[in-house]
Design a protein around this motif. Structure first.
Motif, short mmCIF file in Angstrom:
data_model
loop_
_atom_site.label_atom_id
_atom_site.label_comp_id
_atom_site.label_asym_id
_atom_site.label_seq_id
_atom_site.Cartn_x
_atom_site.Cartn_y
_atom_site.Cartn_z
N VAL A 16 0.87 -1.16 0.00
CA VAL A 16 0.00 0.00 0.00
C VAL A 16 0.91 1.21 0.00
O VAL A 16 1.86 1.29 0.77
CB VAL A 16 -0.91 0.03 1.25
N LYS A 17 0.62 2.13 -0.89
CA LYS A 17 1.42 3.35 -0.95
C LYS A 17 0.49 4.55 -0.79
O LYS A 17 -0.54 4.63 -1.44
CB LYS A 17 2.15 3.46 -2.28
N PHE A 18 0.87 5.45 0.09
CA PHE A 18 0.12 6.69 0.26
C PHE A 18 0.94 7.79 -0.38
O PHE A 18 2.15 7.87 -0.19
CB PHE A 18 -0.10 6.98 1.75
N HIS A 19 0.26 8.63 -1.15
CA HIS A 19 0.98 9.71 -1.83
C HIS A 19 0.18 10.99 -1.70
O HIS A 19 -1.02 10.99 -1.95
CB HIS A 19 1.19 9.36 -3.30
N HIS A 20 0.83 12.04 -1.33
CA HIS A 20 0.20 13.34 -1.19
C HIS A 20 0.85 14.27 -2.20
O HIS A 20 2.07 14.48 -2.17
CB HIS A 20 0.43 13.86 0.24
N SER A 21 0.06 14.78 -3.14
CA SER A 21 0.63 15.69 -4.14
C SER A 21 -0.48 16.39 -4.88
O SER A 21 -1.66 16.11 -4.70
CB SER A 21 1.50 14.92 -5.13
N ASP A 22 -0.09 17.30 -5.74
CA ASP A 22 -1.02 18.00 -6.63
C ASP A 22 -1.17 17.15 -7.88
O ASP A 22 -0.28 17.10 -8.72
CB ASP A 22 -0.47 19.38 -6.96
N ALA A 23 -2.29 16.49 -8.02
CA ALA A 23 -2.51 15.57 -9.14
C ALA A 23 -2.54 16.28 -10.48
O ALA A 23 -2.26 15.67 -11.51
CB ALA A 23 -3.80 14.78 -8.93
N THR A 24 -2.89 17.56 -10.50
CA THR A 24 -2.92 18.27 -11.78
C THR A 24 -1.51 18.53 -12.30
O THR A 24 -1.33 18.77 -13.48
CB THR A 24 -3.67 19.61 -11.67
N ASP A 45 -14.18 24.97 -10.18
CA ASP A 45 -14.63 24.21 -11.36
C ASP A 45 -13.46 23.97 -12.31
O ASP A 45 -13.36 22.91 -12.91
CB ASP A 45 -15.75 24.95 -12.09
N GLN A 46 -12.59 24.94 -12.43
CA GLN A 46 -11.42 24.80 -13.32
C GLN A 46 -10.50 23.69 -12.85
O GLN A 46 -10.04 22.86 -13.64
CB GLN A 46 -10.66 26.12 -13.41
N THR A 47 -10.23 23.63 -11.55
CA THR A 47 -9.38 22.56 -11.01
C THR A 47 -10.05 21.21 -11.20
O THR A 47 -9.41 20.24 -11.62
CB THR A 47 -9.09 22.80 -9.51
N ARG A 48 -11.35 21.12 -10.92
CA ARG A 48 -12.07 19.86 -11.12
C ARG A 48 -12.08 19.46 -12.59
O ARG A 48 -11.98 18.28 -12.93
CB ARG A 48 -13.47 19.94 -10.55
N ALA A 49 -12.18 20.42 -13.49
CA ALA A 49 -12.16 20.12 -14.93
C ALA A 49 -10.81 19.54 -15.33
O ALA A 49 -10.74 18.58 -16.12
CB ALA A 49 -12.48 21.37 -15.75
N GLU A 50 -9.72 20.08 -14.80
CA GLU A 50 -8.39 19.54 -15.08
C GLU A 50 -8.24 18.13 -14.51
O GLU A 50 -7.69 17.25 -15.16
CB GLU A 50 -7.30 20.46 -14.52
N LEU A 51 -8.74 17.94 -13.30
CA LEU A 51 -8.70 16.60 -12.71
C LEU A 51 -9.57 15.62 -13.49
O LEU A 51 -9.19 14.46 -13.66
CB LEU A 51 -9.16 16.65 -11.25
N ALA A 52 -10.71 16.08 -13.97
CA ALA A 52 -11.59 15.21 -14.76
C ALA A 52 -10.88 14.70 -16.00
O ALA A 52 -10.98 13.52 -16.35
CB ALA A 52 -12.87 15.96 -15.14
N LYS A 53 -10.12 15.57 -16.67
CA LYS A 53 -9.35 15.14 -17.85
C LYS A 53 -8.38 14.03 -17.49
O LYS A 53 -8.25 13.03 -18.19
CB LYS A 53 -8.58 16.32 -18.45
N LEU A 54 -7.68 14.22 -16.37
CA LEU A 54 -6.71 13.22 -15.93
C LEU A 54 -7.39 11.93 -15.49
O LEU A 54 -6.95 10.83 -15.83
CB LEU A 54 -5.87 13.77 -14.78
N HIS A 78 -17.41 11.41 -16.62
CA HIS A 78 -18.66 10.67 -16.75
C HIS A 78 -18.53 9.20 -16.38
O HIS A 78 -19.52 8.49 -16.38
CB HIS A 78 -19.19 10.78 -18.18
N LYS A 79 -17.34 8.72 -16.07
CA LYS A 79 -17.19 7.29 -15.78
C LYS A 79 -17.31 6.97 -14.29
O LYS A 79 -16.80 5.98 -13.82
CB LYS A 79 -15.90 6.74 -16.37
N LEU A 80 -18.02 7.81 -13.56
CA LEU A 80 -18.26 7.57 -12.14
C LEU A 80 -19.61 6.90 -11.95
O LEU A 80 -20.62 7.36 -12.46
CB LEU A 80 -18.29 8.89 -11.37
N GLN A 81 -19.61 5.82 -11.19
CA GLN A 81 -20.86 5.17 -10.80
C GLN A 81 -20.99 5.34 -9.29
O GLN A 81 -20.18 4.80 -8.54
CB GLN A 81 -20.84 3.69 -11.16
#
Length: 119
Positions: A16-24, A45-54, A78-81
Motif C-alpha cells: 500500500v502506498k500513500f501519496h500526497h501531491s497535486d494531481a494536476t 470548477d477549473q481545477t475539477r475540470a483539469e482533474l476530470a481530464k486526468l 462521466h465514468k463515475l458510478q
C-alpha cells in the motif's frame, strides 16, 4: 481500525502506498493509483475540470470525493458510478458528505440504471 484495514489491503495487494501531491501537476502518479481519496470541497470548477481530464485517462477503481456526481459530470468526468455516501462532521462541527464512486470502465455489465442517483 485503520491498522486492520491497511493490513488487510497489504495482504491482498502486497503493498500500500500513500501519496500526497497535486494531481494536476504530477500526472504520472494517477496512472498507478487504484483508490483515490480527494479532499476536494474547495476545488474550483477549473481545477475539477483539469482533474476530470486526468481521471478520464486513469485506471482508478474507487474514488472518494466530497463532490456530488453531478458536479463531476458537469466538468466532464462521466465514468463515475455512485455506490454510497457517508455523512460526517468536520473537526469544526461542519456537516460534510463523502461520496463513494467506482469507475464504470470496470463494471462487468451496464448497471447505470440500477442505482438510485436522485440524491
Amino acid at each position: 481500525m485503520l491498522r486492520s484495514l491497511v493490513g488487510s489491503e497489504m495482504c491482498i495487494r502486497d503493498s500500500v502506498k500513500f501519496h500526497h501531491s497535486d494531481a494536476t501537476v504530477a500526472r504520472e502518479i494517477l496512472g498507478s493509483m487504484t483508490h483515490i481519496y480527494m479532499y476536494d470541497r474547495v476545488f474550483s470548477d477549473q481545477t475539477r475540470a483539469e482533474l476530470a481530464k486526468l481521471l478520464n485517462e486513469c485506471p482508478f477503481r474507487v474514488l472518494v470525493s466530497f463532490k456530488h456526481w453531478r458536479e463531476w459530470w458537469k466538468v466532464g468526468l462521466h465514468k463515475l458510478q455512485p455506490v454510497g455516501k457517508l455523512q460526517q462532521a468536520s473537526t469544526g462541527k461542519e456537516s460534510v458528505t463523502a461520496y463513494f464512486y467506482v469507475n464504470s470502465d470496470f463494471l462487468p455489465v451496464d448497471v447505470t440504471g440500477s442505482l438510485d442517483t436522485s440524491d
